[in-house]
Design a protein around this motif. Structure first.
Motif, PDB file in Angstrom:
ATOM      1  N   THR A  54      48.786  47.420  57.803  1.00  0.00           N
ATOM      2  CA  THR A  54      49.962  46.703  58.104  1.00  0.00           C
ATOM      3  C   THR A  54      50.705  47.791  58.581  1.00  0.00           C
TER       4      THR A  54
ATOM      5  N   ALA B 282      52.230  44.140  62.874  1.00  0.00           N
ATOM      6  CA  ALA B 282      52.892  43.460  61.974  1.00  0.00           C
ATOM      7  C   ALA B 282      53.401  43.700  61.714  1.00  0.00           C
TER       8      ALA B 282
ATOM      9  N   PRO C 252      55.205  41.581  57.994  1.00  0.00           N
ATOM     10  CA  PRO C 252      54.977  40.423  57.664  1.00  0.00           C
ATOM     11  C   PRO C 252      56.474  40.155  56.767  1.00  0.00           C
TER      12      PRO C 252
ATOM     13  N   CYS D 183      50.663  35.324  51.807  1.00  0.00           N
ATOM     14  CA  CYS D 183      51.569  36.277  53.354  1.00  0.00           C
ATOM     15  C   CYS D 183      52.805  35.014  53.723  1.00  0.00           C
TER      16      CYS D 183
ATOM     17  N   CYS E 107      52.985  36.246  59.875  1.00  0.00           N
ATOM     18  CA  CYS E 107      52.920  37.360  59.920  1.00  0.00           C
ATOM     19  C   CYS E 107      52.371  37.180  61.658  1.00  0.00           C
TER      20      CYS E 107
ATOM     21  N   GLY F 108      52.588  33.278  64.312  1.00  0.00           N
ATOM     22  CA  GLY F 108      52.871  33.873  63.162  1.00  0.00           C
ATOM     23  C   GLY F 108      52.283  33.409  61.961  1.00  0.00           C
TER      24      GLY F 108
ATOM     25  N   GLY G 292      49.477  34.397  58.912  1.00  0.00           N
ATOM     26  CA  GLY G 292      50.154  34.452  58.297  1.00  0.00           C
ATOM     27  C   GLY G 292      49.072  33.503  57.204  1.00  0.00           C
TER      28      GLY G 292
ATOM     29  N   SER H 107      47.153  40.201  49.989  1.00  0.00           N
ATOM     30  CA  SER H 107      48.943  40.695  50.184  1.00  0.00           C
ATOM     31  C   SER H 107      48.768  42.236  49.427  1.00  0.00           C
TER      32      SER H 107
ATOM     33  N   SER I  71      60.122  44.954  56.065  1.00  0.00           N
ATOM     34  CA  SER I  71      58.433  44.423  56.178  1.00  0.00           C
ATOM     35  C   SER I  71      57.853  45.217  56.979  1.00  0.00           C
TER      36      SER I  71
END
Length: 174
Positions: free
Chosen positions: A30, A61, A63, A72, A75, A127, A131, A137, A147
């Motif tokens: 990300t 993104a 998250p 997550c 996201c 999102g 997610g 993650s 983030s």
């Protein structure tokens, strides 16, 4: 809908066409504006990056924190044009894919073709759905960006559309 395993292979990239729906599974990074700026600062200063770019896909993104039992939180994709000033440089270093929303500049489209890469479009406002596609993650760089830090995600069936393919096909130009 095509099932695509990440990291992307040259063959997979060459077989993708703008407008195709895909489900992505595998690992990605990300990174949003602040992460891209930091990456380029590292490169400008001759510092090694804390992760490899070659062969990677970046999801634009940031998250949200993960609720209990999830990898997550929400996201969703951010507007890709905000990364356009950094993208040709990263593609030149071996980045192979990007996931975001919205059009890209002519310079980015040319760089996607030149570097045999692909841009996937994700749906803004989805999102929570995205997610849920994150199964793992891991924070890998720039924790001070919160983030906007760089994470490594493991996706399972992440839905998106091939927006710009390595042949110059572009859903925004149709």
């Amino acid at each position: 809908m095509k099932n695509i395993t990440l990291p992307l292979t040259e063959e997979a990239i060459e077989n993708l066409r703008a407008g195709e729906g895909v489900l992505l599974s595998g690992t990605i990074l990300t990174g949003r504006d602040c992460a891209h700026k930091r990456i380029c600062e590292f490169l400008d200063d001759g510092k090694p990056l804390p992760f490899a770019l070659r062969g990677e896909t970046i999801y634009y993104a940031g998250p949200c924190p993960a609720p209990a039992g999830k990898a997550c939180g929400s996201c969703g994709p951010t507007t890709s044009a905000r990364m356009d000033s950094f993208t040709p440089r990263l593609l030149g270093l071996g980045l192979k894919g990007m996931i975001g929303k919205g059009e890209r500049s002519a310079e980015v489209v040319d760089s996607i073709v030149k570097n045999n890469a692909v841009y996937f479009a994700a749906i803004g406002g989805a999102g929570a759905l995205y997610g849920n596609a994150v199964k793992k993650s891991e924070l890998i760089a720039f924790p001070d960006l919160l983030s906007e830090a760089v994470y490594r995600f493991t996706f399972e069936n992440f839905p998106c559309v091939v927006a710009i393919d390595c042949h110059g096909g572009n859903i925004y130009q149709k």
